[in-house]
Design a protein around this motif. Structure first.
Motif, mmCIF file in Angstrom:
data_model
loop_
_atom_site.group_PDB
_atom_site.id
_atom_site.type_symbol
_atom_site.label_atom_id
_atom_site.label_comp_id
_atom_site.label_asym_id
_atom_site.label_seq_id
_atom_site.Cartn_x
_atom_site.Cartn_y
_atom_site.Cartn_z
ATOM 1 N N GLY A 63 -55.905 -13.082 37.215
ATOM 2 C CA GLY A 63 -56.404 -13.205 35.857
ATOM 3 C C GLY A 63 -55.504 -12.582 34.822
ATOM 4 O O GLY A 63 -55.621 -12.915 33.633
ATOM 5 N N ASP A 64 -54.601 -11.675 35.221
ATOM 6 C CA ASP A 64 -53.653 -11.066 34.289
ATOM 7 C C ASP A 64 -52.409 -11.946 34.155
ATOM 8 O O ASP A 64 -52.299 -12.999 34.788
ATOM 9 N N TYR A 65 -51.446 -11.489 33.329
ATOM 10 C CA TYR A 65 -50.188 -12.210 33.194
ATOM 11 C C TYR A 65 -49.056 -11.374 33.781
ATOM 12 O O TYR A 65 -49.163 -10.156 33.922
ATOM 13 N N VAL A 66 -47.959 -12.038 34.115
ATOM 14 C CA VAL A 66 -46.804 -11.356 34.690
ATOM 15 C C VAL A 66 -45.538 -12.039 34.188
ATOM 16 O O VAL A 66 -45.515 -13.262 33.976
ATOM 17 N N VAL A 117 -47.444 -21.335 32.054
ATOM 18 C CA VAL A 117 -46.100 -20.868 32.375
ATOM 19 C C VAL A 117 -45.161 -21.234 31.225
ATOM 20 O O VAL A 117 -45.349 -22.260 30.554
ATOM 21 N N GLY A 118 -44.156 -20.364 30.972
ATOM 22 C CA GLY A 118 -43.200 -20.650 29.916
ATOM 23 C C GLY A 118 -42.045 -19.661 29.951
ATOM 24 O O GLY A 118 -42.152 -18.557 30.489
ATOM 25 N N PHE A 119 -40.907 -20.078 29.371
ATOM 26 C CA PHE A 119 -39.738 -19.207 29.256
ATOM 27 C C PHE A 119 -39.969 -18.196 28.132
ATOM 28 O O PHE A 119 -40.654 -18.485 27.144
ATOM 29 N N THR A 120 -39.384 -17.007 28.274
ATOM 30 C CA THR A 120 -39.596 -15.954 27.278
ATOM 31 C C THR A 120 -38.338 -15.562 26.527
ATOM 32 O O THR A 120 -38.444 -14.888 25.492
ATOM 33 N N GLY A 121 -37.137 -15.939 26.989
ATOM 34 C CA GLY A 121 -35.920 -15.474 26.328
ATOM 35 C C GLY A 121 -34.803 -16.474 26.266
ATOM 36 O O GLY A 121 -33.629 -16.095 26.266
ATOM 37 N N TRP A 124 -30.704 -17.047 26.356
ATOM 38 C CA TRP A 124 -29.926 -15.935 26.889
ATOM 39 C C TRP A 124 -30.528 -15.338 28.153
ATOM 40 O O TRP A 124 -29.887 -14.558 28.842
ATOM 41 N N SER A 125 -31.748 -15.695 28.449
ATOM 42 C CA SER A 125 -32.429 -15.161 29.634
ATOM 43 C C SER A 125 -33.226 -16.270 30.289
ATOM 44 O O SER A 125 -33.752 -17.166 29.610
ATOM 45 N N ALA A 126 -33.363 -16.202 31.618
ATOM 46 C CA ALA A 126 -34.141 -17.194 32.358
ATOM 47 C C ALA A 126 -35.530 -16.656 32.716
ATOM 48 O O ALA A 126 -36.235 -17.261 33.535
ATOM 49 N N ASP A 127 -35.944 -15.526 32.123
ATOM 50 C CA ASP A 127 -37.262 -14.953 32.416
ATOM 51 C C ASP A 127 -38.366 -15.954 32.089
ATOM 52 O O ASP A 127 -38.291 -16.696 31.100
ATOM 53 N N ILE A 128 -39.426 -15.936 32.921
ATOM 54 C CA ILE A 128 -40.604 -16.757 32.632
ATOM 55 C C ILE A 128 -41.856 -15.889 32.702
ATOM 56 O O ILE A 128 -41.865 -14.828 33.339
ATOM 57 N N MET A 129 -42.911 -16.345 32.027
ATOM 58 C CA MET A 129 -44.197 -15.664 32.060
ATOM 59 C C MET A 129 -45.234 -16.600 32.678
ATOM 60 O O MET A 129 -45.288 -17.788 32.342
ATOM 61 N N VAL A 130 -46.057 -16.042 33.556
ATOM 62 C CA VAL A 130 -47.175 -16.780 34.140
ATOM 63 C C VAL A 130 -48.447 -16.038 33.745
ATOM 64 O O VAL A 130 -48.592 -14.851 34.046
ATOM 65 N N ASN A 131 -49.359 -16.714 33.054
ATOM 66 C CA ASN A 131 -50.593 -16.066 32.642
ATOM 67 C C ASN A 131 -51.786 -16.641 33.392
ATOM 68 O O ASN A 131 -51.684 -17.648 34.088
ATOM 69 N N ASP A 132 -52.936 -15.955 33.237
ATOM 70 C CA ASP A 132 -54.159 -16.353 33.947
ATOM 71 C C ASP A 132 -53.857 -16.606 35.425
ATOM 72 O O ASP A 132 -54.177 -17.653 35.980
#
Length: 325
Positions: A63-66, A117-121, A124-132
């Motif tokens: 249920g949280d995001y990472v 899901v989506g990219f965050t940076g 310049w960065s390949a970081d992604i965020m996954v929520n819920d």
């Protein structure tokens, strides 16, 4: 060889050049060409695309995001940058899915993850965020980055994600013979929990006692109590615990002896007899009251008739004659 060029080489190239016996000045053009090729090769290796995962394992509560980190280094323009994230779920590691893609400025998400899901940076960065986050999001993630015309093989990094789940409310039940000398089995099971919950049974009163438990799989456990007696009666608790918390369920056992059963039957008979006598007495009282009411009405009516007889005036013929002489 100039020292600043020598130190741009990797260890293998440095040792090869250091051990090389350079020819006489007459052959200088040849060894200079060879040296130039070595330097160019080393420079290409140094400037190749590199991918770095800042974390190798991560945990998130359902249920949280990472944010899943993926860094890369490139010396080429980012106009042809390509990033692909894939997931090999724990439930089916042999069937990886494509989570999200960035290709020439366009983003493509897996249909099952749209909005989560989506990219965050970028870029310049390949970081992604996954929520819920869900249990199905757990598994091995791979970040692949390619930026032509650099290295033909994309840089790849891996990260293991675990989704934590609190224990569900356990279900308690009992089975067996509740009479003295019988055997009773207490069972408890939970539907989910990550990490796997620890299950335990305790008797709470008259004093708290931890009971030995027989595990029946990862999510259920039971306690068998043989030769039960009155001392076995009491409140029992099953607990399911992991690092996110504890959930409980309860069973109240009442063990009956043969003497207690006979005493209960006798009490029931006496209670029934008492109620019967009370009903009989009430019936007699109502009958007596009914009859008493009827006698009273009969006497009242007779007295009224007598009073009417006394008030009546009667005339006789002799009296009539005397009055007119």
């Amino acid at each position: 060889m100039p020292s600043f060029l020598f130190w741009h080489m990797r260890g293998e190239e440095r040792r090869a050049c250091a051990s090389y016996r350079f020819p006489s000045a007459m052959a200088a053009p040849g060894w200079c060409a060879l040296w130039t090729l070595c330097v160019c090769f080393t420079a290409l290796q140094t400037n190749a695309l590199r991918v770095t995962m800042r974390e190798s394992t991560m945990e998130v509560v359902r249920g949280d995001y990472v944010i899943l980190p993926c860094s890369f280094f490139t010396s080429s323009p980012l106009s042809r940058l390509n990033i692909i994230w894939t997931l090999a779920p724990f439930s089916s590691p042999e069937s990886p899915i494509q989570v999200i893609v960035y290709d020439h400025g366009q983003i493509i998400e897996d249909p099952s993850l749209i909005g989560r899901v989506g990219f965050t940076g970028l870029p310049w960065s390949a970081d992604i965020m996954v929520n819920d986050t869900r249990v199905s999001d757990a598994g091995v993630y791979r970040c692949m980055v390619n930026n032509p015309p650099e290295a033909a093989d994309p840089g790849i990094g891996e990260l293991l994600l675990t989704v934590l789940v609190a224990p569900s409310l356990p279900a308690c039940r009992w089975d067996g013979d509740m009479d003295t000398g019988g055997s009773v089995t207490l069972s408890c099971s939970v539907a989910e929990g990550i990490p796997t919950p620890e299950i335990r049974w305790d008797k709470l009163n008259p004093e708290e006692i931890s009971l030995p438990i027989n595990m029946e799989g990862e999510l259920s456990g039971s306690v068998q109590i043989i030769n039960v007696s009155a001392q076995t009666s009491g409140l029992y608790r099953c607990s399911a615990s992991n690092l996110l918390g504890t959930e409980n369920c309860y069973i109240n056992l009442s063990i009956y002896s043969g003497e207690e059963s006979s005493s209960g039957i006798l009490q029931g008979v006496l209670l029934t007899l008492s109620m019967s006598l009370m009903l009989l007495a009430l019936l007699v009282l109502m009958t007596w009251l009914h009859r008493t009411g009827q006698d009273g009405r009969w006497r009242v009516s007779k007295e009224e008739e007598e009073e009417e007889g006394y008030n009546e005036i009667r005339y006789t013929p002799s009296l009539m004659k005397r009055s007119f002489v």
